[in-house]
Design an enzyme around this catalytic site. Structure first.
Site, mmCIF file in Angstrom:
data_model
loop_
_atom_site.group_PDB
_atom_site.id
_atom_site.type_symbol
_atom_site.label_atom_id
_atom_site.label_comp_id
_atom_site.label_asym_id
_atom_site.label_seq_id
_atom_site.Cartn_x
_atom_site.Cartn_y
_atom_site.Cartn_z
ATOM 1 N N ASP A 192 -7.991 -7.557 0.399
ATOM 2 C CA ASP A 192 -7.103 -7.850 1.523
ATOM 3 C C ASP A 192 -7.841 -7.473 2.792
ATOM 4 O OD1 ASP A 192 -6.567 -4.801 1.036
ATOM 5 O OD2 ASP A 192 -5.769 -5.225 3.025
ATOM 6 N N ASP A 248 0.859 -1.184 0.000
ATOM 7 C CA ASP A 248 0.000 0.000 0.000
ATOM 8 C C ASP A 248 0.896 1.235 0.000
ATOM 9 O OD1 ASP A 248 1.003 0.141 2.541
ATOM 10 O OD2 ASP A 248 -0.903 -0.138 3.566
ATOM 11 N N GLY A 276 -0.517 5.819 2.904
ATOM 12 C CA GLY A 276 -1.500 6.865 3.188
ATOM 13 C C GLY A 276 -2.484 6.481 4.282
ATOM 14 N N CYS A 306 -7.402 -28.356 6.424
ATOM 15 C CA CYS A 306 -6.105 -27.739 6.692
ATOM 16 C C CYS A 306 -5.288 -28.575 7.666
ATOM 17 C CB CYS A 306 -6.257 -26.296 7.179
ATOM 18 S SG CYS A 306 -6.517 -26.090 8.960
ATOM 19 N N HIS A 331 -5.309 -21.835 10.255
ATOM 20 C CA HIS A 331 -6.683 -22.244 9.943
ATOM 21 C C HIS A 331 -7.495 -21.092 9.327
ATOM 22 C CE1 HIS A 331 -10.722 -23.703 9.948
ATOM 23 N NE2 HIS A 331 -11.050 -22.574 10.555
ATOM 24 N N CYS A 336 -6.810 -28.566 11.285
ATOM 25 C CA CYS A 336 -8.038 -29.339 11.497
ATOM 26 C C CYS A 336 -7.816 -30.837 11.307
ATOM 27 C CB CYS A 336 -9.129 -28.842 10.561
ATOM 28 S SG CYS A 336 -9.643 -27.158 10.965
ATOM 29 N N CYS A 373 -13.004 -28.662 7.192
ATOM 30 C CA CYS A 373 -11.758 -28.034 6.732
ATOM 31 C C CYS A 373 -10.658 -29.073 6.623
ATOM 32 C CB CYS A 373 -11.349 -26.935 7.707
ATOM 33 S SG CYS A 373 -9.789 -26.128 7.296
HETATM 34 ZN ZN LIG Z 1 -8.757 -25.784 9.337
#
Ligand SMILES: [Zn+2]
Length: 363
Positions: free
Chosen positions: A274, A91, A94, A314, A343, A317, A312
């Site tokens: 974002d 960025d 600012g 991931c 996660h 998890c 999930c």
């Molecule tokens: Zn997860």
């Protein structure tokens, strides 16, 4: 080459595409994790790669104060410094100047502000913000703008928008004259995006979009939202502003939202987003799951053998129980922040994967 953008599928207003920067390809719509100080807090770069992060965002204001732009430049720019070969966006500084620093003084020339770290005095202008971002060497950099506060009087919003337009021209002029100074060893130059302002006034948003497009940038951001306005108003301004942005250029909505909101903005035709929410919430034990948001510190999870989110896949998890995550958090263990962040980022990235898949199917 600085930037290519290809749209590969559309579904009503939503678009699926590919953004190609000098450091690789990014599938859009994309959620960009925030790595404020050249780190996504608690998550090593190899884990970010495993999660499928293709681009991350870093903050010029924070890096300018610490470790300093000159130091990063001497070390080969942000990619080398943080050992991240994929794309980066910075960025302009600012937003932080207006939200974090004290005693700021705004003139036509730029902004004088005091560091939130040690109170030292600094000056940012469109030219110095470009110099800083060229020195940091992100693939995509942002024009220096004034983020208008909310609420604001109509006259104040117009003046602020006009200032941002003059600063956009100065940003582009300085960038064009100095873009060869980027501290890279790969081919190509950075891409500078313009930022549409105009507060919550749809007429001013349109004017800001049209006049920013006249200046000419390879991508356009919608700034000045998520500054305290109601969420319904954010959506209304985004939907109205998109109508005035060119269809063949990437559209970046700055600093939003919850998982539901980022999916909704992608549906409206936003390509890049974002937000600090997934990473910041994770550090406070707030986790996004397919069953809704949960606060892992609650006693009800103390004996819960189940995964954080049964849907999930991931690495958190698939390995740890809610009981263990609750224990780590309650004991203030560093690992709690690491696992929670991994996660939550997965949840956001999966949300965008699902959105891209739906667009491919025309839904
Ligand atoms: Zn997860």
């Amino acid at each position: 080459m600085s930037l290519e953008f290809h749209i590969e599928a559309t579904a009503e207003s939503a678009r699926r595409g590919r953004l190609i920067t000098p450091h690789g390809e990014v599938e859009t719509p994309v959620f960009m994790p925030v790595g404020t100080l050249a780190t996504v807090k608690g998550v090593p770069q190899d884990v970010l790669e495993d999660l499928g992060v293709e681009i991350l965002l870093s903050n010029t204001y924070h890096l300018y104060l610490r470790p300093g732009v000159e130091q990063v430049r001497k070390l080969g720019g942000l990619h080398r410094f943080m050992a991240w070969d994929r794309s980066i966006l910075t960025d302009s500084g600012g937003f932080q100047v207006f939200s974090l620093s004290e005693l700021r003084k705004l003139t036509e020339e730029g902004v004088t502000f005091r560091s939130h770290l040690d109170g030292s005095s600094h000056f940012f202008s469109p030219e110095s913000a470009m110099e800083a971002q060229i020195g940091l060497g992100a693939d995509i950099i942002m024009a220096f703008d004034e983020c208008t506060e909310y609420p604001a009087e109509p006259e104040r919003v117009r003046k602020s928008m006009e200032l941002t337009l003059r600063w956009a021209e100065r940003s582009k002029k300085h960038f064009e004259g100095h873009k060869q100074e980027v501290p890279w060893d790969c081919a190509g130059t950075q891409a500078l995006f313009g930022i549409v302002q105009g507060g919550m006034d749809l007429g001013l948003r349109r004017e800001s979009a049209e006049r920013t497009i006249e200046i000419g940038f390879p991508g356009y951001a919608i700034g000045g939202l998520s500054v305290g306005e109601p969420r319904a108003l954010t959506r209304e301004v985004v939907a109205a502003t998109i109508q005035h942005l060119p269809a063949d250029k990437p559209r970046y909505l700055m600093g939003v939202g919850t998982p539901e909101e980022i999916a909704e903005y992608a549906r409206l035709g936003i390509d890049m987003m974002d937000c600090v929410l997934p990473t910041r919430a994770a550090r406070h034990g707030l986790l996004f799951t397919s069953e809704g948001k949960i606060s892992i510190k609650q006693a009800r999870y103390a004996c819960d053998r189940g995964p954080l989110d049964p849907k999930c896949g991931c690495r958190v998890c698939s390995r740890y129980s809610r009981a263990y995550l609750r224990h780590l958090y309650a004991s203030n263990e560093v690992l709690a922040q690491v696992l929670n962040t991994v996660h939550n980022l997965t949840f956001y990235l999966d949300t965008m994967r699902a959105v891209r898949h739906s667009i491919s199917l025309g839904r």
